[in-house]
Design a protein around this motif. Structure first.
Motif, PDB file in Angstrom:
ATOM      1  N   THR A 158       7.220  26.819  14.731  1.00 45.48           N
ATOM      2  CA  THR A 158       8.183  27.627  14.416  1.00 45.48           C
ATOM      3  C   THR A 158       9.513  27.603  15.325  1.00 45.48           C
ATOM      4  O   THR A 158       9.314  26.698  16.373  1.00 45.48           O
ATOM      5  N   PRO A 159      10.578  28.007  14.954  1.00 46.87           N
ATOM      6  CA  PRO A 159      11.738  27.927  15.828  1.00 46.87           C
ATOM      7  C   PRO A 159      11.761  28.627  17.275  1.00 46.87           C
ATOM      8  O   PRO A 159      12.161  27.738  18.306  1.00 46.87           O
ATOM      9  N   GLU A 160      10.653  29.520  17.462  1.00 49.00           N
ATOM     10  CA  GLU A 160      10.274  30.066  18.656  1.00 49.00           C
ATOM     11  C   GLU A 160       9.692  29.088  19.495  1.00 49.00           C
ATOM     12  O   GLU A 160       9.944  28.728  20.709  1.00 49.00           O
ATOM     13  N   GLN A 161       8.589  28.230  18.715  1.00 52.07           N
ATOM     14  CA  GLN A 161       7.908  27.374  19.432  1.00 52.07           C
ATOM     15  C   GLN A 161       8.677  25.980  20.117  1.00 52.07           C
ATOM     16  O   GLN A 161       8.510  25.506  20.998  1.00 52.07           O
ATOM     17  N   ARG A 162       9.442  25.798  19.139  1.00 53.50           N
ATOM     18  CA  ARG A 162      10.324  24.605  19.220  1.00 53.50           C
ATOM     19  C   ARG A 162      11.111  24.865  20.427  1.00 53.50           C
ATOM     20  O   ARG A 162      11.415  24.069  21.357  1.00 53.50           O
ATOM     21  N   THR A 163      11.704  26.067  20.620  1.00 51.81           N
ATOM     22  CA  THR A 163      12.645  26.247  22.000  1.00 51.81           C
ATOM     23  C   THR A 163      11.718  26.221  23.028  1.00 51.81           C
ATOM     24  O   THR A 163      12.261  25.676  24.153  1.00 51.81           O
ATOM     25  N   ARG A 164      10.600  26.845  22.948  1.00 56.73           N
ATOM     26  CA  ARG A 164       9.707  26.939  24.168  1.00 56.73           C
ATOM     27  C   ARG A 164       9.307  25.441  24.513  1.00 56.73           C
ATOM     28  O   ARG A 164       9.239  25.193  25.665  1.00 56.73           O
ATOM     29  N   ASP A 167      12.298  23.828  26.043  1.00 55.54           N
ATOM     30  CA  ASP A 167      12.401  24.156  27.558  1.00 55.54           C
ATOM     31  C   ASP A 167      11.313  23.583  28.510  1.00 55.54           C
ATOM     32  O   ASP A 167      11.706  23.334  29.726  1.00 55.54           O
TER      33      ASP A 167
END
Length: 395
Positions: A158-164, A167
């Motif tokens: 998901t976009p949130e997982q990709r962001t994490r 990081d």
């Protein structure tokens, strides 16, 4: 000019010893030196590791088992409290204690390397071997690679997982540092504050020049045969035995004097503890000098001319010094050369000097090395007697 060249060529062709020293010994010496120095980087060196497991984690045993299968690492399993002892007495090049789970992040490094300051390069070689082991046999998965494989198997993140993930990848060095995931730590065995390389090479250079000085002194046998002094000596009371015994005794005294000068400089300039271990040092110096004489005298007795004696002796000294560790520490050499080094008095002399001056061994602990050095002296003296008596009978 042509006649001179032809005469010299005939002289060379009729002298089998000169032919061998001109065309056989140099390439042989080249092959041996190439084998010795090819391993100085440590790539082909086999190092002896005293290893212990102080953790019940399954990964600890799996790691030691994988390390034992490595072709260039000789692992001896010992108790954790015996690792430092094995490194200190020289029976292991480096020690390793697995004190944590190597497959997890730990508060302290799970691997402890126990090193001798005289063999710090062995710790560097083992570190490289361990890194290679994790890469080849026990590969750890980097965050990006794990994530990519999971994404292939279960579908896109998901976009949130990709962001994490991005990081975490960006802050990976900081995260590793904060988690205490450093793999290896080092600990040195206790030693006196003396530069270890100085201590090693004091013994190495001593053995090299004990051999050189012995062959120079023994070459007088050739001069005495040519001048006729030899014939008069062997006809006197004591005969050949007195001749060989006198030369052997002189070469031992000469070697003691050379050792005294060399190690006096080592103590004054670099702080090598010679006077503090004077008894063991004198015993080692005398035995090493006798062994050098035992090598030099048969070479001189077998040579027909002084030039032949010098060439043959130089070859022998360079060969024994290279294989025995005077030029490169033996644990950096290929395994077969390390085994060959055990047949040289140079290796035993260096080990005895190291034991007396670096490890502080007692005379009892030095007895095996001293016995081998004296055996070289006895065998060399006996061979010299046989060669000279044979020459006297043939004359």
């Amino acid at each position: 000019m042509g006649a001179v060249m032809r005469a010299m060529a005939l002289t060379l062709m009729r002298d089998r010893g000169a032919l061998m020293m001109t065309f056989v010994l140099p390439p042989l010496l080249f092959v041996l030196f190439a084998a010795v120095f090819a391993g100085t980087g440590g790539e082909s060196a086999t190092i002896k590791v005293a290893a212990a497991r102080a953790s019940d984690a399954p990964s600890a045993e799996a790691f030691l088992a994988a390390l034992a299968r490595a072709p260039d690492v000789e692992v001896a399993r010992v108790a954790p409290d015996a690792v430092a002892v094995k490194v200190a007495d020289g029976s292991a090049d480096v020690g390793l204690v697995v004190r944590g789970d190597v497959a997890a992040a730990t508060a302290t490094p799970p691997l402890l390397l126990v090193t001798d300051p005289a063999r710090t390069v062995a710790a560097a070689i083992l570190s490289a071997r361990i890194q290679r082991l994790f890469t080849d046999e026990l590969p750890g998965m980097a965050i990006s690679r794990v994530a990519a494989q999971i994404e292939v198997l279960v579908g896109p993140f998901t976009p949130e997982q990709r962001t994490r993930l991005a990081d975490s990848v960006a802050r990976a060095p900081q995260l590793v540092k904060e988690s205490g995931a450093e793999l290896m730590a080092r600990q040195s065995v206790a030693r006196r504050q003396v530069e270890p390389a100085v201590s090693y090479y004091a013994g190495a250079i001593a053995m090299l020049f004990l051999l050189f000085s012995a062959v120079q002194g023994a070459a007088s046998l050739v001069d005495e045969r040519r001048s006729g002094v030899f014939d008069r000596i062997v006809m006197t009371r004591g005969g050949v035995a007195a001749l060989v015994g006198g030369k052997l005794a002189f070469l031992v005294l000469q070697g003691l004097a050379l050792s005294a000068v060399l190690f006096a400089v080592a103590q004054v300039v670099y702080g090598v503890h010679v006077v503090q271990h004077l008894g063991p040092f004198l015993a080692v110096a005398a035995a090493a000098s006798a062994a050098a004489a035992g090598i030099a005298l048969p070479l001189a007795a077998a040579a027909r001319t002084r030039q032949q004696a010098q060439t043959l002796s130089t070859f022998a000294v360079l060969l024994l010094s290279a294989v025995g560790g005077s030029m490169v520490p033996r644990f950096l050499m290929p395994d077969w050369l390390q085994q060959a080094g055990n047949l040289t008095p140079t290796a035993w002399g260096i080990e005895a000097f190291q034991g007396a001056l670096w490890r502080g061994d007692s005379l009892a602990a030095l007895l095996p090395s001293l016995a081998i050095l004296l055996a070289y002296a006895a065998a060399g003296g006996a061979l010299t007697l046989w060669l000279i008596r044979r020459q006297v009978r043939l004359a």
